[in-house]
Design an enzyme around this catalytic site. Sequence first.
Site, short mmCIF file in Angstrom:
data_model
loop_
_atom_site.label_atom_id
_atom_site.label_comp_id
_atom_site.label_asym_id
_atom_site.label_seq_id
_atom_site.Cartn_x
_atom_site.Cartn_y
_atom_site.Cartn_z
N LEU A 252 0.81 -1.21 0.00
CA LEU A 252 0.00 0.00 0.00
C LEU A 252 0.85 1.27 0.00
O LEU A 252 0.30 2.38 0.09
CB LEU A 252 -0.96 -0.01 1.19
N HIS B 145 -4.44 -0.23 24.26
CA HIS B 145 -4.94 -1.59 24.10
C HIS B 145 -6.16 -1.77 24.98
O HIS B 145 -6.53 -0.88 25.76
CB HIS B 145 -3.85 -2.61 24.43
N ASP C 45 -11.61 -5.43 23.31
CA ASP C 45 -11.33 -5.92 21.96
C ASP C 45 -12.52 -6.63 21.34
O ASP C 45 -12.88 -6.37 20.19
CB ASP C 45 -10.15 -6.89 21.98
#
Length: 392
Positions: A70, A135, A165
């Site tokens: 990319l 996180h 998550d």
Amino acid sequence: MTKARSGPLAGVKIVEFAGIGPAPMTAMLLSDLGAEVVIIDRLEPSGLGIEKPTRFDIIRRGRRSVALDLKRPEGIACALDLVAGADALIEGFRPGTMERLGLGPDICLERNPRLVYGRITGWGQEGPLAKAAGHDLNYIALSGALSAIGRAGEPPTIPLNLIGDYGGGAMLLAFGLLAALLEAGRSGKGQVVDAAMAEGSATLMASLFGLAAAGLHKPERGTNLLDSGAPHYETYRCADGEWITVAPIEKKFREILLGLIGFDPASFPDVNDPARWPEARKLLAERFAQRSRAQWCALLEGTDACFAPVLSLAEAPEHPQARARGSFIAIDGVVQPAPQPRFSRTPPAVPTAGEPAGASSRAVLAEWGFSAAAIDHLEQAGAIRSGADQTH
């Protein structure tokens, strides 16, 4: 051509930009139910997450991979061509990353006005923390969820990375994507779905926010009904060192439990009075310590005592309930949870194992309408990698 997919999402095409945590879990959930999800991988590993052989990367299952560079204009053009043929997109990068690549929502929706553009971040696309790294643990700390989990007088308990998550992240994004796809089917117009793990984990706490506002949930950890404060919603150690759970919140279920384990419900400490909790917990702990986990299972499983043993990851798939339901499957020799939930008319197929980055680059591009000459050009330009080593 790849084999036709089955399941309630068969026919839905999704492009997933490879990431960690909630984005691949979202993709797995949708792929499990029949969506054709193509992962756009980097040419080289990102160095993020926990490295593992592909066969053990369960949340990669069911999807094929195209490896794109990319950083090259040819790679970006290829990605946009894939997006043009997709119903939805999933990305989990920091805010601004996709825009810098030339793959932001404005450009993608211009190419494909029906596209549902799914984004998952920790903090959201805006705000003072939006671009800060984090996180799961950080996100659930800010949402209020972490402060409520743990025992009295002890630090907050880290609940793996299940709340931010996966519960407040992946599942919320999957829910949002499906809602937007449903709407796009009516309006013919796509849109951006912005899911944030901090906000999603707060959503999971909705009931607790209500209880706290009503004065029915104290802020001190381990002092409430559902947070290890109550003796009748608790884990107990058995004679063999294994653990069991009991959760008879309702009086009728408590009476069943107490009667089966040898207590007179009428004379047992009244657990509706929190002042009696320490006394009741001591009695229950002493009683459960007298027999092995297997013995308690033989006595209590299948009753209305609200009981279950604490099983390890190795034991859970072997439990008779899981075996009767086919709750776990083996893919490439790795035991893992089966696709959920169940569907009576459009059951999904067993997923395939995840594959290494770029293993299906040429095949996927050909199926999505790229000519052989165009694929050759991308390969010669170094924009794609194909035929990756599939040993695992």
